[in-house]
Motif scaffolding. Sequence first.
Motif, PDB file in Angstrom:
ATOM      1  N   SER A 134      -5.314  -5.937  -7.188  1.00 34.73           N
ATOM      2  CA  SER A 134      -6.102  -5.977  -5.947  1.00 34.73           C
ATOM      3  C   SER A 134      -5.975  -7.315  -5.209  1.00 34.73           C
ATOM      4  O   SER A 134      -5.946  -7.342  -3.974  1.00 34.73           O
ATOM      5  CB  SER A 134      -7.563  -5.643  -6.227  1.00 34.73           C
ATOM      6  OG  SER A 134      -8.122  -6.565  -7.127  1.00 34.73           O
ATOM      7  N   ALA A 135      -5.904  -8.429  -5.963  1.00 33.75           N
ATOM      8  CA  ALA A 135      -5.733  -9.736  -5.312  1.00 33.75           C
ATOM      9  C   ALA A 135      -4.389  -9.809  -4.596  1.00 33.75           C
ATOM     10  O   ALA A 135      -4.304 -10.321  -3.468  1.00 33.75           O
ATOM     11  CB  ALA A 135      -5.859 -10.867  -6.334  1.00 33.75           C
ATOM     12  N   ARG A 162       0.820  -1.216   0.000  1.00 30.46           N
ATOM     13  CA  ARG A 162       0.000   0.000   0.000  1.00 30.46           C
ATOM     14  C   ARG A 162       0.852   1.265   0.000  1.00 30.46           C
ATOM     15  O   ARG A 162       0.433   2.295  -0.513  1.00 30.46           O
ATOM     16  CB  ARG A 162      -0.943  -0.014   1.191  1.00 30.46           C
ATOM     17  CG  ARG A 162      -2.038  -1.047   1.066  1.00 30.46           C
ATOM     18  CD  ARG A 162      -2.864  -1.140   2.355  1.00 30.46           C
ATOM     19  NE  ARG A 162      -3.849  -2.199   2.276  1.00 30.46           N
ATOM     20  CZ  ARG A 162      -3.634  -3.461   2.577  1.00 30.46           C
ATOM     21  NH1 ARG A 162      -2.450  -3.856   2.977  1.00 30.46           N
ATOM     22  NH2 ARG A 162      -4.589  -4.362   2.480  1.00 30.46           N
ATOM     23  N   VAL A 220      -2.618  -7.221  -3.460  1.00 29.73           N
ATOM     24  CA  VAL A 220      -2.661  -6.311  -2.318  1.00 29.73           C
ATOM     25  C   VAL A 220      -3.440  -6.960  -1.179  1.00 29.73           C
ATOM     26  O   VAL A 220      -3.041  -6.878  -0.011  1.00 29.73           O
ATOM     27  CB  VAL A 220      -3.250  -4.950  -2.719  1.00 29.73           C
ATOM     28  CG1 VAL A 220      -3.447  -4.059  -1.499  1.00 29.73           C
ATOM     29  CG2 VAL A 220      -2.341  -4.256  -3.739  1.00 29.73           C
ATOM     30  N   HIS A 221      -4.519  -7.660  -1.501  1.00 27.99           N
ATOM     31  CA  HIS A 221      -5.298  -8.351  -0.467  1.00 27.99           C
ATOM     32  C   HIS A 221      -4.471  -9.457   0.197  1.00 27.99           C
ATOM     33  O   HIS A 221      -4.423  -9.564   1.424  1.00 27.99           O
ATOM     34  CB  HIS A 221      -6.580  -8.936  -1.069  1.00 27.99           C
ATOM     35  CG  HIS A 221      -7.404  -9.675  -0.075  1.00 27.99           C
ATOM     36  ND1 HIS A 221      -7.288 -11.038   0.127  1.00 27.99           N
ATOM     37  CD2 HIS A 221      -8.328  -9.235   0.811  1.00 27.99           C
ATOM     38  CE1 HIS A 221      -8.112 -11.406   1.080  1.00 27.99           C
ATOM     39  NE2 HIS A 221      -8.761 -10.343   1.508  1.00 27.99           N
ATOM     40  N   ASP A 222      -3.807 -10.273  -0.628  1.00 30.52           N
ATOM     41  CA  ASP A 222      -3.078 -11.433  -0.094  1.00 30.52           C
ATOM     42  C   ASP A 222      -1.736 -11.080   0.540  1.00 30.52           C
ATOM     43  O   ASP A 222      -1.308 -11.755   1.479  1.00 30.52           O
ATOM     44  CB  ASP A 222      -2.839 -12.461  -1.204  1.00 30.52           C
ATOM     45  CG  ASP A 222      -4.116 -13.128  -1.679  1.00 30.52           C
ATOM     46  OD1 ASP A 222      -5.141 -13.070  -0.959  1.00 30.52           O
ATOM     47  OD2 ASP A 222      -4.102 -13.698  -2.777  1.00 30.52           O
ATOM     48  N   TYR A 223      -1.060 -10.043   0.026  1.00 27.08           N
ATOM     49  CA  TYR A 223       0.303  -9.763   0.477  1.00 27.08           C
ATOM     50  C   TYR A 223       0.482  -8.348   1.020  1.00 27.08           C
ATOM     51  O   TYR A 223       1.596  -7.923   1.312  1.00 27.08           O
ATOM     52  CB  TYR A 223       1.287 -10.007  -0.682  1.00 27.08           C
ATOM     53  CG  TYR A 223       1.118 -11.395  -1.256  1.00 27.08           C
ATOM     54  CD1 TYR A 223       1.508 -12.512  -0.535  1.00 27.08           C
ATOM     55  CD2 TYR A 223       0.514 -11.596  -2.498  1.00 27.08           C
ATOM     56  CE1 TYR A 223       1.310 -13.790  -1.030  1.00 27.08           C
ATOM     57  CE2 TYR A 223       0.326 -12.865  -3.009  1.00 27.08           C
ATOM     58  CZ  TYR A 223       0.715 -13.956  -2.268  1.00 27.08           C
ATOM     59  OH  TYR A 223       0.524 -15.224  -2.764  1.00 27.08           O
ATOM     60  N   GLY A 224      -0.629  -7.624   1.175  1.00 29.50           N
ATOM     61  CA  GLY A 224      -0.562  -6.224   1.591  1.00 29.50           C
ATOM     62  C   GLY A 224      -0.022  -5.986   2.976  1.00 29.50           C
ATOM     63  O   GLY A 224       0.465  -4.896   3.267  1.00 29.50           O
ATOM     64  N   ASP A 225      -0.082  -6.968   3.841  1.00 32.74           N
ATOM     65  CA  ASP A 225       0.394  -6.796   5.214  1.00 32.74           C
ATOM     66  C   ASP A 225       1.837  -7.243   5.413  1.00 32.74           C
ATOM     67  O   ASP A 225       2.385  -7.095   6.499  1.00 32.74           O
ATOM     68  CB  ASP A 225      -0.511  -7.560   6.186  1.00 32.74           C
ATOM     69  CG  ASP A 225      -1.899  -6.946   6.255  1.00 32.74           C
ATOM     70  OD1 ASP A 225      -2.026  -5.718   6.067  1.00 32.74           O
ATOM     71  OD2 ASP A 225      -2.865  -7.702   6.472  1.00 32.74           O
ATOM     72  N   SER A 263       1.612   2.795  -3.468  1.00 31.38           N
ATOM     73  CA  SER A 263       0.524   3.171  -4.382  1.00 31.38           C
ATOM     74  C   SER A 263       0.839   4.400  -5.239  1.00 31.38           C
ATOM     75  O   SER A 263       0.477   4.399  -6.418  1.00 31.38           O
ATOM     76  CB  SER A 263      -0.805   3.296  -3.661  1.00 31.38           C
ATOM     77  OG  SER A 263      -0.708   4.106  -2.538  1.00 31.38           O
ATOM     78  N   SER A 311      -6.878 -15.214  -2.642  1.00 29.27           N
ATOM     79  CA  SER A 311      -7.668 -14.530  -3.673  1.00 29.27           C
ATOM     80  C   SER A 311      -7.650 -15.260  -5.005  1.00 29.27           C
ATOM     81  O   SER A 311      -8.536 -15.045  -5.831  1.00 29.27           O
ATOM     82  CB  SER A 311      -7.165 -13.103  -3.863  1.00 29.27           C
ATOM     83  OG  SER A 311      -7.348 -12.365  -2.678  1.00 29.27           O
TER      84      SER A 311
END
Length: 171
Positions: free
Chosen positions: A50-51, A4, A53-58, A7, A84
């Motif tokens: 987006s997938a 993130r 970022v959802h799976d590896y964003g943290d 971005s 995802s």
Amino acid sequence: MKLRDLSPLMARRRDGGLSHGRFRADPALASLHWPDDVLEQFLFDHGDNSAFVHDYGDVDLCEIRWSLETIPTEDFEEMPTGASDAGCIENFAKNPVHWVRVRPPEVGQHWERHGTWLRPPILIARWLLHPADTGLQVLEGRTRVGVLRGRRREGLHVESHHQAWVGHPAM
């Protein structure tokens, strides 16, 4: 640093104003000291997916160290990908000949001659995602791993070991 946080950089890349060369020279990315192939396949190609970022964003990107490793074929048989994209590797495995055919000709030639992919996929230690997990996960290269599984099931030429970039916790 997390996905993130990149971005603004990803927006410049997406708008076409940033070549891969300029992207990888960004000070934030240069400070990671990641191999260029990993930067390109993971961040340049998919950093704003987006997938991903959802799976590896943290995941703290600064806490990953990459090495090119040789992995036994058997290890890829049950290796998951991000939640995802669950099931996509098996979808690719159902028709490996098709997924090779829709790629540039050198991809298919490499599979036939060498029994492996032309470009190493990106794997990540699952411990980086969930401390209780073990083993590796396919981060990028889901089609390649699916083709590997499918070729093996169909009795096509597959080597016993394959190179992959593997992200481990920095120690």
